[in-house]
Write a protein that holds these residues in place. Structure first.
Motif, PDB file in Angstrom:
ATOM      1  N   GLU A 106      -4.552  -1.066  -4.087  1.00 23.47           N
ATOM      2  CA  GLU A 106      -4.798   0.109  -4.927  1.00 23.47           C
ATOM      3  C   GLU A 106      -5.106   1.352  -4.089  1.00 23.47           C
ATOM      4  OE1 GLU A 106      -8.352   1.630  -7.881  1.00 23.47           O
ATOM      5  OE2 GLU A 106      -7.887  -0.515  -7.842  1.00 23.47           O
ATOM      6  N   HIS A 107      -5.884   1.176  -3.036  1.00 21.97           N
ATOM      7  CA  HIS A 107      -6.370   2.331  -2.269  1.00 21.97           C
ATOM      8  C   HIS A 107      -5.522   2.690  -1.054  1.00 21.97           C
ATOM      9  CE1 HIS A 107     -10.163   2.965  -4.410  1.00 21.97           C
ATOM     10  NE2 HIS A 107     -10.170   1.654  -4.586  1.00 21.97           N
ATOM     11  N   LEU A 108      -4.715   1.771  -0.576  1.00 18.36           N
ATOM     12  CA  LEU A 108      -3.922   2.036   0.620  1.00 18.36           C
ATOM     13  C   LEU A 108      -2.452   1.837   0.309  1.00 18.36           C
ATOM     14  CD1 LEU A 108      -6.259   0.063   3.037  1.00 18.36           C
ATOM     15  CD2 LEU A 108      -6.111   2.555   2.820  1.00 18.36           C
ATOM     16  N   THR A 109      -1.630   2.760   0.757  1.00 18.33           N
ATOM     17  CA  THR A 109      -0.218   2.724   0.386  1.00 18.33           C
ATOM     18  C   THR A 109       0.704   2.193   1.472  1.00 18.33           C
ATOM     19  OG1 THR A 109       0.042   5.020   1.111  1.00 18.33           O
ATOM     20  CG2 THR A 109      -0.519   4.649  -1.212  1.00 18.33           C
ATOM     21  N   SER A 110       0.220   2.162   2.712  1.00 15.39           N
ATOM     22  CA  SER A 110       1.098   1.763   3.812  1.00 15.39           C
ATOM     23  C   SER A 110       0.257   1.383   5.026  1.00 15.39           C
ATOM     24  CB  SER A 110       2.025   2.922   4.198  1.00 15.39           C
ATOM     25  OG  SER A 110       1.261   3.986   4.755  1.00 15.39           O
ATOM     26  N   VAL A 111       0.916   0.848   6.013  1.00 18.49           N
ATOM     27  CA  VAL A 111       0.258   0.525   7.279  1.00 18.49           C
ATOM     28  C   VAL A 111      -0.294   1.807   7.904  1.00 18.49           C
ATOM     29  CG1 VAL A 111       0.686  -0.287   9.629  1.00 18.49           C
ATOM     30  CG2 VAL A 111       1.579  -1.583   7.678  1.00 18.49           C
ATOM     31  N   ASP A 112       0.489   2.877   7.887  1.00 18.37           N
ATOM     32  CA  ASP A 112       0.023   4.156   8.435  1.00 18.37           C
ATOM     33  C   ASP A 112      -1.229   4.640   7.711  1.00 18.37           C
ATOM     34  OD1 ASP A 112       2.057   4.231  10.314  1.00 18.37           O
ATOM     35  OD2 ASP A 112       3.367   5.475   9.066  1.00 18.37           O
ATOM     36  N   ASP A 113      -1.248   4.475   6.393  1.00 16.61           N
ATOM     37  CA  ASP A 113      -2.402   4.866   5.593  1.00 16.61           C
ATOM     38  C   ASP A 113      -3.633   4.040   5.993  1.00 16.61           C
ATOM     39  OD1 ASP A 113      -3.753   6.294   3.583  1.00 16.61           O
ATOM     40  OD2 ASP A 113      -3.181   4.857   2.030  1.00 16.61           O
ATOM     41  N   LEU A 114      -3.434   2.745   6.207  1.00 16.06           N
ATOM     42  CA  LEU A 114      -4.542   1.892   6.635  1.00 16.06           C
ATOM     43  C   LEU A 114      -5.104   2.370   7.970  1.00 16.06           C
ATOM     44  CD1 LEU A 114      -6.383  -0.616   6.477  1.00 16.06           C
ATOM     45  CD2 LEU A 114      -4.511  -1.918   7.514  1.00 16.06           C
ATOM     46  N   ALA A 142      -4.898   5.294   9.265  1.00 18.27           N
ATOM     47  CA  ALA A 142      -5.507   6.613   9.093  1.00 18.27           C
ATOM     48  C   ALA A 142      -6.919   6.502   8.517  1.00 18.27           C
ATOM     49  CB  ALA A 142      -4.642   7.485   8.188  1.00 18.27           C
ATOM     50  N   HIS A 143      -7.171   5.442   7.744  1.00 25.61           N
ATOM     51  CA  HIS A 143      -8.475   5.253   7.102  1.00 25.61           C
ATOM     52  C   HIS A 143      -9.293   4.118   7.718  1.00 25.61           C
ATOM     53  CE1 HIS A 143      -6.232   7.489   4.021  1.00 25.61           C
ATOM     54  NE2 HIS A 143      -7.415   8.064   3.832  1.00 25.61           N
ATOM     55  N   GLU A 144      -8.815   3.567   8.818  1.00 27.16           N
ATOM     56  CA  GLU A 144      -9.459   2.394   9.420  1.00 27.16           C
ATOM     57  C   GLU A 144     -10.953   2.565   9.651  1.00 27.16           C
ATOM     58  OE1 GLU A 144      -9.383  -0.253  13.529  1.00 27.16           O
ATOM     59  OE2 GLU A 144      -7.799   1.223  13.198  1.00 27.16           O
ATOM     60  N   HIS A 145     -11.385   3.715  10.087  1.00 26.91           N
ATOM     61  CA  HIS A 145     -12.777   3.905  10.465  1.00 26.91           C
ATOM     62  C   HIS A 145     -13.640   4.470   9.338  1.00 26.91           C
ATOM     63  CE1 HIS A 145     -11.833   2.633  14.457  1.00 26.91           C
ATOM     64  NE2 HIS A 145     -10.809   3.459  14.465  1.00 26.91           N
ATOM     65  N   THR A 146     -13.108   4.480   8.128  1.00 28.51           N
ATOM     66  CA  THR A 146     -13.903   4.934   6.988  1.00 28.51           C
ATOM     67  C   THR A 146     -14.815   3.811   6.523  1.00 28.51           C
ATOM     68  OG1 THR A 146     -12.277   4.218   5.339  1.00 28.51           O
ATOM     69  CG2 THR A 146     -12.037   6.477   6.237  1.00 28.51           C
ATOM     70  N   PRO A 147     -15.933   4.175   5.906  1.00 27.22           N
ATOM     71  CA  PRO A 147     -16.811   3.132   5.369  1.00 27.22           C
ATOM     72  C   PRO A 147     -16.087   2.200   4.390  1.00 27.22           C
ATOM     73  CG  PRO A 147     -17.970   5.217   5.416  1.00 27.22           C
ATOM     74  CD  PRO A 147     -16.531   5.508   5.780  1.00 27.22           C
ATOM     75  N   TRP A 148     -15.190   2.727   3.587  1.00 25.18           N
ATOM     76  CA  TRP A 148     -14.488   1.883   2.612  1.00 25.18           C
ATOM     77  C   TRP A 148     -13.765   0.730   3.308  1.00 25.18           C
ATOM     78  CZ3 TRP A 148      -9.872  -0.254   1.528  1.00 25.18           C
ATOM     79  CH2 TRP A 148      -9.757  -0.856   0.280  1.00 25.18           C
ATOM     80  N   VAL A 149     -12.962   1.022   4.314  1.00 22.63           N
ATOM     81  CA  VAL A 149     -12.187  -0.006   5.012  1.00 22.63           C
ATOM     82  C   VAL A 149     -13.101  -0.907   5.842  1.00 22.63           C
ATOM     83  CG1 VAL A 149     -10.420  -0.418   6.772  1.00 22.63           C
ATOM     84  CG2 VAL A 149     -10.030   1.303   4.997  1.00 22.63           C
ATOM     85  N   GLN A 150     -14.067  -0.327   6.527  1.00 25.20           N
ATOM     86  CA  GLN A 150     -14.931  -1.133   7.383  1.00 25.20           C
ATOM     87  C   GLN A 150     -15.769  -2.125   6.573  1.00 25.20           C
ATOM     88  OE1 GLN A 150     -15.078  -1.180  10.983  1.00 25.20           O
ATOM     89  NE2 GLN A 150     -13.083  -0.392  10.379  1.00 25.20           N
ATOM     90  N   VAL A 151     -16.308  -1.695   5.439  1.00 25.02           N
ATOM     91  CA  VAL A 151     -17.085  -2.622   4.612  1.00 25.02           C
ATOM     92  C   VAL A 151     -16.166  -3.684   4.009  1.00 25.02           C
ATOM     93  CG1 VAL A 151     -18.583  -2.877   2.585  1.00 25.02           C
ATOM     94  CG2 VAL A 151     -18.936  -0.970   4.166  1.00 25.02           C
TER      95      VAL A 151
END
Length: 183
Positions: free
Chosen positions: A68-76, A78-87
């Motif tokens: 739902e929140h990530l659309t592609s590998v590039d998007d992941l 780009a957001h890797e170090h956000t609290p959402w992805v890390q948690v």
């Protein structure tokens, strides 16, 4: 030759594997990352519907959130170090730990040439090393390990029409006698 270098040259494969495992298990980088994710979890849980019980089926919910929140590998990435992805990564690893007895690891001194060495992963405890054999006999340490971020990459590369279950399927890798390394 320094004493330390000589000491390492005299080590057998078991001692080397154990030394690396110990260094990856107990270090300030890992401790800080784990503390940060645990501190963020209550807010993350609340923001994503609550009721996160660290059970196997909850991985289907994480899978749905990733899609739902990530659309592609590039998007992941780009957001890797956000609290959402890390948690979310921490939560997936905690499900592995609580349901399959794995433990967190992180390289205390990551190599610039190996980006995955910067990321946390879960692995079967060293005491269970003998339960996992490399069928080719190449790797001394054939314990399965999973980088939750890598698991998210796999999800984003899969056909979403296959439905949930990809993250849950990884739990099967820990059956003794299996060998799978998700890097």
């Amino acid at each position: 030759m320094s004493d330390e270098i000589q000491e390492y040259e005299d080590e057998d494969e078991h001692a080397v594997a154990e030394r690396i495992d110990t260094a990856h298990a107990d270090n300030p980088r890992l401790a800080a990352w784990l503390r940060e994710q645990r501190d963020r979890f209550d807010g993350w849980s609340r923001d994503h519907g609550g009721g996160w019980d660290f059970g196997e089926r909850s991985l289907d919910r994480v899978e749905a959130l990733v899609r739902e929140h990530l659309t592609s590998v590039d998007d992941l990435f780009a957001h890797e170090h956000t609290p959402w992805v890390q948690v979310a990564c921490w939560y997936v690893g905690e499900v592995h730990n609580r349901t399959r007895g794995t433990e967190w690891r992180m390289d205390p001194e990551p190599a610039d040439s190996h980006p995955w060495s910067r990321r946390p992963y879960v692995i079967v405890p060293f005491a269970r090393l003998g339960e996992y054999q490399d069928p080719e006999g190449i790797d001394y340490d054939a314990r399965p390990q999973h980088h939750p971020l890598s698991s998210f990459l796999t999800l984003l590369r899969e056909d979403p029409a296959r439905g949930p279950g990809s993250l849950r399927a990884e739990l099967d890798d820990y059956a003794p006698g299996t060998e799978k390394d998700e890097d």
